[in-house]
Design a protein around this motif. Structure first.
Motif, short mmCIF file in Angstrom:
data_model
loop_
_atom_site.label_atom_id
_atom_site.label_comp_id
_atom_site.label_asym_id
_atom_site.label_seq_id
_atom_site.Cartn_x
_atom_site.Cartn_y
_atom_site.Cartn_z
N ARG A 1 53.73 16.06 8.93
CA ARG A 1 53.63 17.52 8.86
C ARG A 1 52.73 18.00 7.74
O ARG A 1 52.02 18.99 7.88
N ASP A 2 52.73 17.28 6.62
CA ASP A 2 51.87 17.71 5.51
C ASP A 2 50.44 17.22 5.65
O ASP A 2 49.58 17.55 4.83
N GLY A 3 50.16 16.42 6.68
CA GLY A 3 48.80 15.95 6.93
C GLY A 3 48.31 14.87 5.99
O GLY A 3 47.15 14.48 6.06
N LYS A 4 49.18 14.35 5.15
CA LYS A 4 48.75 13.36 4.17
C LYS A 4 49.06 11.92 4.58
O LYS A 4 48.81 10.99 3.81
N ALA B 1 51.03 15.45 16.29
CA ALA B 1 51.18 16.14 15.02
C ALA B 1 52.65 16.36 14.69
O ALA B 1 53.54 16.19 15.53
N ASP B 2 52.91 16.77 13.43
CA ASP B 2 54.25 17.11 12.95
C ASP B 2 55.24 15.97 13.16
O ASP B 2 56.37 16.17 13.60
N ALA C 1 43.86 15.23 3.04
CA ALA C 1 44.51 14.90 4.31
C ALA C 1 43.88 13.67 4.95
O ALA C 1 42.79 13.23 4.56
N THR D 1 42.52 13.95 11.55
CA THR D 1 43.46 14.36 12.58
C THR D 1 42.80 14.71 13.91
O THR D 1 43.50 14.88 14.91
N VAL E 1 50.59 12.07 13.08
CA VAL E 1 50.29 12.65 11.77
C VAL E 1 51.52 13.36 11.22
O VAL E 1 52.20 14.10 11.93
#
Length: 256
Positions: A187-190, A164-165, A128, A131, A185
């Motif tokens: 949703r998958d955090g990547k 986020a998301d 990731a 975050t 960021v």
């Protein structure tokens, strides 16, 4: 007693035009920066210095007109005041500008955005991107001062908003102050998209808006690190094979 030559008249017109454009513009910017929500300026121009130069230009023009009406000859010293004023004013500006950065505010803001992206990328892992605000805030603090004024006052520091998301970069941030980095960021955090609140590159005064060029926001992307590639020799035939020897033992065959 024939008055100034055409060359002298043209010189005065050009010098007065330059003084009005440079210092009239500085005076206008200084007054406008005091009331504009956001100004793309590192520091407000000096209204006092611009007013003094314009006032002296008016005096020089009055002397020139008086000499012209009285048919003063070409050698009249009053005809030299305005050109001398322009040279001295520009020299003073050059001295005061020594040490200042040659980049414009939009370029400085873009550099800060790129620096933040580079440092945040170093914190990304295979799983990731970073975050947490606590992790990212030191990167923001290292950026220094944003190249913007807020109602004539320099914006003290960059700030950070982590969201986020997200499905893409933030393109509108009502209520955000200039100098705000929007770290959005996925949703998958990547992946994370970074944009900056300031002004469009084509605008010098106005309400806070996304840093953009020709309508397109400047976006920096932070991505998760790529996984390490497997060892090229792993699983290659011919490695660690055993061949019989004359005395019944075994020896490892050399790799091809």
């Amino acid at each position: 007693m024939s008055g100034p030559s055409r060359k002298t008249l043209l010189t005065h017109v050009l010098c007065l035009g330059a003084l009005g454009w440079i210092y009239g513009g500085d005076l206008s910017d200084a007054l406008r920066a005091r009331t504009a929500e956001v100004s793309a300026l590192l520091t407000p121009p000096s209204a006092v210095r611009a007013s003094v130069v314009l006032g002296l230009a008016g005096v020089g023009l009055a002397v020139f007109v008086a000499g012209w009406l009285r048919k003063k000859p070409e050698g009249f010293k009053g005809y030299r005041l305005v050109p001398i004023l322009l040279v001295l004013a520009l020299f003073l500006d050059l001295v005061l500008a020594e040490g200042r950065t040659p980049l414009d505010p939009p370029e400085l803001a873009s550099v800060a955005l790129q620096r933040f992206q580079n440092e945040a990328q170093k914190l990304a892992t295979v799983e990731a991107v970073p975050t947490r605000s606590q992790v990212l805030q030191p990167l923001v603090d290292a950026l220094g001062t944003p190249p913007y004024l807020e109602r004539g006052t320099p914006v003290p520091a960059y700030t950070l908003q982590v969201r986020a998301d997200c499905e893409g970069p933030v393109r509108d941030a009502p209520g955000a102050r200039p100098g705000t980095l929007l770290y959005c960021v996925a949703r998958d955090g990547k992946q994370a998209w970074v944009t900056l609140v300031g002004l469009p590159a084509e605008v010098r005064f106005g309400a806070p808006a996304m840093l953009s060029h020709r309508g397109e926001p400047r976006v920096a992307v932070v991505r998760a690190q790529l996984p390490p590639e497997p060892d090229e020799t792993e699983g290659v035939p011919g490695i660690d094979l055993e061949i019989p020897t004359v005395d019944g033992g075994a020896a490892a065959a050399p790799s091809p």
